[in-house]
Design a protein around this motif. Sequence first.
Motif, PDB file in Angstrom:
ATOM      1  N   LYS A  51       0.827  -1.212   0.000  1.00 35.48           N
ATOM      2  CA  LYS A  51       0.000   0.000   0.000  1.00 35.48           C
ATOM      3  C   LYS A  51       0.859   1.259   0.000  1.00 35.48           C
ATOM      4  CE  LYS A  51      -3.460   2.892   0.689  1.00 35.48           C
ATOM      5  NZ  LYS A  51      -4.440   3.216  -0.350  1.00 35.48           N
ATOM      6  N   PHE A  52       1.884   1.272   0.841  1.00 31.09           N
ATOM      7  CA  PHE A  52       2.717   2.459   1.020  1.00 31.09           C
ATOM      8  C   PHE A  52       4.019   2.273   0.226  1.00 31.09           C
ATOM      9  CE2 PHE A  52      -0.085   2.086   4.641  1.00 31.09           C
ATOM     10  CZ  PHE A  52      -0.593   3.362   4.766  1.00 31.09           C
ATOM     11  N   TYR A  53       4.197   3.092  -0.792  1.00 34.78           N
ATOM     12  CA  TYR A  53       5.304   2.908  -1.722  1.00 34.78           C
ATOM     13  C   TYR A  53       6.571   3.666  -1.328  1.00 34.78           C
ATOM     14  CZ  TYR A  53       2.500   0.442  -5.263  1.00 34.78           C
ATOM     15  OH  TYR A  53       1.753  -0.488  -5.940  1.00 34.78           O
ATOM     16  N   ASP A  54       6.484   4.503  -0.296  1.00 37.24           N
ATOM     17  CA  ASP A  54       7.657   5.273   0.138  1.00 37.24           C
ATOM     18  C   ASP A  54       7.748   5.226   1.658  1.00 37.24           C
ATOM     19  OD1 ASP A  54       9.807   6.952   0.408  1.00 37.24           O
ATOM     20  OD2 ASP A  54       8.757   8.773  -0.217  1.00 37.24           O
ATOM     21  N   ILE A  55       8.136   4.059   2.183  1.00 36.42           N
ATOM     22  CA  ILE A  55       8.236   3.886   3.627  1.00 36.42           C
ATOM     23  C   ILE A  55       9.591   4.399   4.097  1.00 36.42           C
ATOM     24  CG2 ILE A  55       8.230   2.239   5.533  1.00 36.42           C
ATOM     25  CD1 ILE A  55       6.396   0.469   3.875  1.00 36.42           C
ATOM     26  N   VAL A  56       9.552   5.502   4.800  1.00 35.91           N
ATOM     27  CA  VAL A  56      10.778   6.143   5.298  1.00 35.91           C
ATOM     28  C   VAL A  56      11.280   5.435   6.552  1.00 35.91           C
ATOM     29  CG1 VAL A  56      11.749   8.294   6.196  1.00 35.91           C
ATOM     30  CG2 VAL A  56      10.128   8.352   4.289  1.00 35.91           C
TER      31      VAL A  56
END
Length: 466
Positions: free
Chosen positions: A425-430
């Motif tokens: 779902k989250f494409y930019d997990i910092v």
Amino acid sequence: MPLRLMSWMKLFSAAIVIAALLYKIREKSMAESPMPELDPDPWWGPGEREKGDDSVRNFKIAISNQDLDDLKARLSLPLRLTPPLENANFTYGMNQNTLKEIVQHWRLKYDWRKREALLNYYPHFMTKIEGLDIHFMRGSAQTKGAKNIKVLPLLLIHGWPGTFVEFYDIMPLLTTPQEDSNVVFEVICPSIPGYGFSQGSAKQGLSHLETAQIFLKLMKRLGYDQFYLQGGDWGSIIATSMATMYPENILGIHLNMFVANSLGPNLKLILGAILPAGIVVSHEDQEKLYPLTEKFGMFARETGYLHIQATKPDTIGAALNQSPVSLAAYIMEKFSSWTHRDNYKEVNGGLLHKHFPIDIDKILDNICIYWFTGSITTSVRYYAENFSPKAVANNLDSIPCRVPSAMSAFPHDLLNQPKNFIAHKFYDIVSYSDQLVGGHFAAMERPKLLARDFHQFVNTVETREN
């Protein structure tokens, strides 16, 4: 055939199956669903549309003496309680002996007027959006003369059975300079429509999607076209919807309690239960999901309320809105087992232990907000709206969220998924942080841990953007 060769062939076959499934998952995930279409200017208030009012009005929590006397009178009524089963503790829900102690404390020791003054420490406001009076609390950033401190806007969103009361301990950790952080926040903390002082919808259909639009309008009205998001429970879902639908307005999203509910994570959940640890789910993430029978059992035990509220909210709402004792039993029980999964085994559900992480008066503050506003029914209706066929059909779960994201996993929360699940779902997990302690009400239980994790995330994003 040698045993070692047989084992190798089994692993090879499993790898082929996994590779094929992952390919299908990737193939399907690349075909994104269209973004849901919302009416840009709906009317959720009663009756027909009225003339617009964009003003932001000062608001002060001021419960009348009449309402306070009514609460005291109801709490003074003889209790009609059933003695608990021997050694049952909280396994059957709210232990009646514990409830009796809580009501006695509420009636004799809890002082609403003192609590009311504390709740008014931060300024409160009202503004009308889409026909509803929307309440929000504001915490102003204070740099305290510190140099090179950046002030950033933050939308902080609560869940159920919480309210804005959840955030009083974390507010000063967000609005003032913290060690190893170059940012402070101008915090806007709204009440979800139908919760506390925010007016409930008079019409069907106000789900997390519509709430996302309302909260975006709120932030824009306050002069913030871009801002950060933080939330848990419904706050997590609303924040995710905002970041998915309005990525140009969201600087970053930080969540406690999070879920990716799509084909990829669900297949991984099943495969991870069959295959050895480390192939689909890492060794360190096994306890988040397995054994499935134990996790599903816990989830079933803790989510009976969800089925009721998603199907017959007005029935349970009528019962809870009639009696403060009933309301306290219903909400207090959630604070017990959602704070620590084993609290149901404790004599008083952990609630009256001296080491319980949330002060009993703070939980009563939260309950009083529901009671004095009469909002328990409109709050539980939110479940019915979000589990309606229309809401489920929006398919927002399959649309990627591409804004910078962070997850803070508290071990005793109702649900935590591993990073490789969330990545669907989250494409930019910092950042993805496994906290050592804490449960569902992270901002109340462990405000320092949550605030530190949020500061670290934002500092990383701001450094990266520069």
